[in-house]
Design a protein around this motif. Structure first.
Motif, PDB file in Angstrom:
ATOM      1  N   MET A 139       0.817  -1.203   0.000  1.00  0.00           N
ATOM      2  CA  MET A 139       0.000   0.000   0.000  1.00  0.00           C
ATOM      3  C   MET A 139       0.853   1.257   0.000  1.00  0.00           C
ATOM      4  N   MET A 140       2.025   1.196   0.647  1.00  0.00           N
ATOM      5  CA  MET A 140       2.902   2.360   0.753  1.00  0.00           C
ATOM      6  C   MET A 140       4.341   1.950   0.434  1.00  0.00           C
ATOM      7  N   SER A 144       9.394   4.341   4.565  1.00  0.00           N
ATOM      8  CA  SER A 144      10.411   3.651   5.358  1.00  0.00           C
ATOM      9  C   SER A 144       9.780   2.975   6.568  1.00  0.00           C
ATOM     10  N   LEU A 145       8.707   3.549   7.116  1.00  0.00           N
ATOM     11  CA  LEU A 145       8.055   2.944   8.270  1.00  0.00           C
ATOM     12  C   LEU A 145       7.348   1.650   7.885  1.00  0.00           C
ATOM     13  N   ASP A 150       7.443  -4.150   8.210  1.00  0.00           N
ATOM     14  CA  ASP A 150       7.498  -5.424   7.494  1.00  0.00           C
ATOM     15  C   ASP A 150       8.667  -6.264   7.991  1.00  0.00           C
ATOM     16  N   LEU A 151       9.806  -5.635   8.239  1.00  0.00           N
ATOM     17  CA  LEU A 151      10.942  -6.351   8.816  1.00  0.00           C
ATOM     18  C   LEU A 151      10.604  -6.875  10.202  1.00  0.00           C
ATOM     19  N   ALA A 152       9.845  -6.098  10.968  1.00  0.00           N
ATOM     20  CA  ALA A 152       9.471  -6.522  12.317  1.00  0.00           C
ATOM     21  C   ALA A 152       8.589  -7.763  12.277  1.00  0.00           C
ATOM     22  N   LEU A 164      -3.291  -5.055  10.428  1.00  0.00           N
ATOM     23  CA  LEU A 164      -4.657  -4.770  10.846  1.00  0.00           C
ATOM     24  C   LEU A 164      -5.246  -3.525  10.186  1.00  0.00           C
ATOM     25  N   ILE A 165      -4.554  -3.001   9.183  1.00  0.00           N
ATOM     26  CA  ILE A 165      -5.069  -1.855   8.426  1.00  0.00           C
ATOM     27  C   ILE A 165      -5.128  -2.238   6.955  1.00  0.00           C
ATOM     28  N   GLY A 166      -6.274  -1.989   6.355  1.00  0.00           N
ATOM     29  CA  GLY A 166      -6.462  -2.232   4.928  1.00  0.00           C
ATOM     30  C   GLY A 166      -6.905  -0.961   4.236  1.00  0.00           C
ATOM     31  N   ALA A 167      -7.431  -1.112   3.042  1.00  0.00           N
ATOM     32  CA  ALA A 167      -7.852   0.043   2.252  1.00  0.00           C
ATOM     33  C   ALA A 167      -8.938   0.849   2.943  1.00  0.00           C
ATOM     34  N   ASP A 168      -9.725   0.202   3.798  1.00  0.00           N
ATOM     35  CA  ASP A 168     -10.824   0.877   4.487  1.00  0.00           C
ATOM     36  C   ASP A 168     -10.467   1.296   5.910  1.00  0.00           C
ATOM     37  N   GLY A 169      -9.192   1.234   6.256  1.00  0.00           N
ATOM     38  CA  GLY A 169      -8.776   1.629   7.591  1.00  0.00           C
ATOM     39  C   GLY A 169      -8.594   0.437   8.510  1.00  0.00           C
TER      40      GLY A 169
END
Length: 360
Positions: A139-140, A144-145, A150-152, A164-169
């Protein structure tokens, strides 16, 4: 030295158990030499300050680049089109112009994140179930965050960890299910996200009349930043709310401080008191300076943070932030954005850098 030589030295230094200050200084000078040779705008600026590889003898002599310069110039040792990743700032200031950090490779960035995260957030645990309150790298792709998180989750999250966040929040149903499951099973749970996403999650849970008491070993990572995307809370109020909503002690609500213009992050040891003391890993050195002179201010006095991050080898190691801070024995207390004389000093530093770097 070639880029490969620099990368090998950096990976070895990051992995080292207890490197000396002399070893840091030696590597900092090598990276500065590399950047002076291959980063033309930076070389012009450094030369205008008389800070060439011949004259720079200590890492603290390396001239800091104001972070707003990243919004105007391509500061990179590789050609921009050859970068494997381009991380961009949010564009919430300067009429939406976004600063860019070009990465010739991500092996050093990733090693920096993993070593530091393991020590400061995982605290000896090898894995924990995670819920990520931030958009994915798909999505982004220039965040860098998003890459950091993703590394975490891939390196330290259990297989049932999830975004826990998608296109709709925020997917509130999945968040509630994960929190209920942690309570029922006693499995430690980690919730990671930006300050604004944590506020949105707390507001949504409050609207549902829900509070939780997560099991021992659970923790929250606040990566900072309201950025006008949620109501903004005073730090004490914010961390009290996190503790009350999720049943996690404030000592286990860990604040991370990072930025696109660096390749490494800073952490506190929980937020029992605010402002907490943040510090970086052994491959980063920080100073609190007067932005007009670049000289360190006395410990205990307010100034502007300047960081030397060896992991940011393809761009510039040393930056002047716009963050006010106070140096203390174990690191620094972050006070927020500069104002008053410090803000004027930062603006003048930007002007001076651009004039030098754009000169023929």
């Amino acid at each position: 030295m070639t880029r490969d030589d620099i990368v090998d030295d950096l990976l070895n230094f990051i992995a080292a158990a207890d490197p000396s200050e002399d070893a840091f200084n030696e590597l900092a000078l090598k990276v500065h030499d590399h950047q002076f040779q291959h980063n033309a705008p930076y070389a012009k600026f450094a030369r205008s300050r008389g800070k060439t590889p011949r004259t720079v003898k200590h890492w603290s002599d390396i001239p800091p680049v104001p972070i707003n310069a990243f919004k105007t110039l391509d500061l990179t040792c590789c050609r921009p089109e050859d970068a494997v990743a381009v991380f961009m700032t949010s564009g919430t200031t300067q009429a939406g112009r976004r600063g860019k950090s070009y990465h010739a490779g991500l092996e050093v960035y990733d090693a920096s994140m993993r070593r530091n995260f393991a020590q400061r957030f995982m605290r000896g645990d090898t894995a924990i179930k995670m819920g990520i309150l931030f958009p994915t790298t798909r999505m982004m792709p220039n965040s860098s965050l998003a890459h950091y998180l993703d590394l975490a989750i891939t390196g330290f999250g259990t297989p049932d960890s999830e975004w826990l966040i998608g296109a709709d929040g925020i997917d509130l149903a999945r968040l509630i299910h994960a929190l209920e499951q942690a309570e029922a099973t006693g499995q430690s749970y980690a919730l990671l996200g930006a300050s604004f996403s944590l506020v949105h999650a707390m507001d949504a849970l409050q609207a549902e009349g829900r509070r939780f008491h997560l099991p021992p070993g659970s923790r929250i990572l606040d990566t900072g930043g309201f950025k006008g995307q949620s109501r903004e809370l005073e730090l004490d109020v914010f961390y009290d709310a996190l503790s009350q909503t999720f049943g996690v002690a404030r000592d286990d609500c860990i604040g991370m401080y990072g930025m696109t213009e660096l390749s490494s992050q800073f952490y506190d040891n929980g937020n029992a008191t605010c402002p907490s003391v943040k510090s970086g890993p052994h491959w980063v050195c920080s100073r609190v300076v007067n932005p007009l002179t670049g000289m360190a201010v006395p410990k205990g006095e307010t100034g502007v943070l300047a960081h030397t991050d060896l992991a940011h080898y393809n761009i510039v190691t040393t930056i002047l932030t716009e963050d006010a801070a106070i140096e203390v024995d174990d690191g620094f207390q972050l006070l927020g954005r500069v104002s008053g004389a410090e803000a004027v000093g930062c603006s003048l530093a930007v002007d001076a850098f651009l004039k030098a770097a754009e000169a023929g």
